[in-house]
Design an enzyme around this catalytic site. Structure first.
Site, PDB file in Angstrom:
ATOM      1  N   THR A 272       5.197  19.826 -25.807  1.00 31.65           N
ATOM      2  CA  THR A 272       5.649  20.585 -24.659  1.00 31.65           C
ATOM      3  C   THR A 272       6.317  22.020 -24.701  1.00 31.65           C
ATOM      4  O   THR A 272       6.208  22.714 -23.841  1.00 31.65           O
ATOM      5  CB  THR A 272       6.884  19.643 -24.073  1.00 31.65           C
ATOM      6  OG1 THR A 272       7.541  19.934 -22.941  1.00 31.65           O
ATOM      7  CG2 THR A 272       8.040  19.540 -25.119  1.00 31.65           C
ATOM      8  N   ASP A 284      12.770  26.543 -22.179  1.00 32.02           N
ATOM      9  CA  ASP A 284      13.620  25.893 -21.087  1.00 32.02           C
ATOM     10  C   ASP A 284      14.177  26.982 -19.952  1.00 32.02           C
ATOM     11  O   ASP A 284      14.605  28.032 -20.383  1.00 32.02           O
ATOM     12  CB  ASP A 284      15.056  25.112 -21.407  1.00 32.02           C
ATOM     13  CG  ASP A 284      15.611  24.128 -20.445  1.00 32.02           C
ATOM     14  OD1 ASP A 284      15.444  24.685 -19.048  1.00 32.02           O
ATOM     15  OD2 ASP A 284      16.303  23.095 -20.879  1.00 32.02           O
ATOM     16  N   ARG A 286      15.721  26.624 -17.098  1.00 30.50           N
ATOM     17  CA  ARG A 286      16.444  26.157 -15.893  1.00 30.50           C
ATOM     18  C   ARG A 286      17.907  26.888 -16.165  1.00 30.50           C
ATOM     19  O   ARG A 286      18.204  27.675 -17.084  1.00 30.50           O
ATOM     20  CB  ARG A 286      17.063  24.603 -16.218  1.00 30.50           C
ATOM     21  CG  ARG A 286      15.888  23.620 -15.963  1.00 30.50           C
ATOM     22  CD  ARG A 286      16.024  22.319 -16.383  1.00 30.50           C
ATOM     23  NE  ARG A 286      16.354  22.179 -17.805  1.00 30.50           N
ATOM     24  CZ  ARG A 286      16.340  21.012 -18.515  1.00 30.50           C
ATOM     25  NH1 ARG A 286      16.619  19.890 -17.736  1.00 30.50           N
ATOM     26  NH2 ARG A 286      16.429  21.049 -19.615  1.00 30.50           N
TER      27      ARG A 286
END
Length: 352
Positions: A272, A284, A286
């Site tokens: 991933t 990431d 976010r």
């Protein structure tokens, strides 16, 4: 004058333009998103001068292109470059089939701020992080932004305004209330599910849950998101109080379309994190500041946080929310998600 768009509104307009394939002006540069650019508009870009392709450092590393700027590479377009050539550099789906894409020549020197702003805008539009940039005079009808101002706006924290709230009985807790919050930057709305009537003067059982359409709605077996969502709500229901923040940051902030691109890369053998990097994203993307802002708007400043991610604990603590306890939220593995969970533990620091 209040009828003139603010900076936040202009950035939101630019984001929408890029998603539709319409270019925008960043200072003295015309910018287009490679994913949505048409062949006709590419020719018009090339008629204006010598465009460059702005790619993130992550994507440039995959392509073995030299990186001279902070976080990005400015790839020179060959004279015969067409849309297929651009898309092949932007989209990693065909990398294994056509691994040789060079030689790629990277610009160095000069001001890369417009290119940084272009990539930040395209990322915020949840498109592939690749932008075509060419010096140009302002064209009538296009959204115009100063690159530095755009970067500052995109890096800033949006204000969260409450829009609506109502009682909503859930299977896990009949006494619950759903709150809707709308950011002032034109971004996606976020939700807070308040279970029972949690006191504001004591640590509340809480979870920051990022939207996962495939796991939360479709029951995907490739991740642990759906089981975590329902386990958290069940725990709050049993305790009689809690707050779950449902943040619309699909795919760790890259959007559902890019998440599906990442899944396709995972099917090719990448984990991933590697898939995100090949797409041009960080591990990431976010913004967990949203969670702290929503908790404050709801009147909470102390939480018992249900998470396996130490980064969430550190983020909340750094933004004025006291985490009195980290409550583990480990769910069952299956043959489809075990590699994903192993990668979260080994590369992202999750405590599993």
């Amino acid at each position: 004058m209040s009828l003139v768009p603010t900076l936040a509104e202009t950035v939101s307009r630019a984001r929408a333009d890029l998603r539709m394939g319409l270019p925008v002006m960043l200072g003295g540069h015309l910018v287009g998103a490679v994913e949505t650019l048409s062949a006709e508009r590419l020719r018009d870009f090339q008629a204006l001068g010598k465009p460059v392709l702005a790619l993130t450092e992550r994507r440039a590393e995959t392509l073995k292109a030299r990186v001279y700027d902070d976080g990005l590479a400015r790839i020179e377009l060959p004279d015969d470059a067409d849309l297929h050539w651009l898309r092949a550099l932007a989209d990693p789906s065909g990398d294994l089939m056509t691994p040789m894409k060079g030689p790629l020549f990277t610009q160095r020197g000069g001001d890369a701020t417009p290119h940084m702003a272009a990539l930040a805008l395209v990322k915020s539009a949840q498109l592939l992080p690749a932008a075509l940039v060419v010096p140009a005079r302002a064209l009538a009808g296009l959204t115009v932004l100063a690159p530095g101002a755009a970067l500052a706006q995109l890096a800033g924290e949006a204000a969260m305004d409450p829009v609506a709230a109502a009682r909503l009985p859930l299977a896990s807790a009949e006494r619950s209330r759903l709150h809707i919050f709308r950011p002032d930057d034109g971004g996606a709305e976020h939700y807070a599910i308040e279970i029972g009537d949690p006191p504001r003067d004591a640590p509340v059982l809480s979870r920051l849950h990022s939207a996962c359409y495939t796991g939360d709605v479709l029951g995907s077996l490739k991740c642990d998101c759906g089981p975590q969502l329902h386990a958290a709500l069940d725990a709050m229901g049993k305790e009689g109080a809690g707050v779950l923040l449902y943040l619309n940051q699909e795919g760790r902030g890259i959007g559902l379309a890019n998440k599906m691109r990442a899944y396709d890369l995972q099917n090719q053998g990448f984990d991933t994190v590697e898939a995100n990097h090949r797409l041009g994203f960080e591990d990431d993307e976010r913004d967990f500041r949203i969670g702290a802002a929503l908790l404050r708007r709801l009147g909470f400043d102390q939480v018992r946080l249900m998470t396996n991610n130490p980064r969430k604990v550190n983020m909340l603590q750094g933004h004025g929310i006291t985490v009195t306890e980290r409550v583990p939220l480990v769910t069952a593995r299956n043959r489809f998600n075990t590699n994903y969970l192993d990668t979260k533990a080994s590369k992202s620091g999750h405590l599993l």
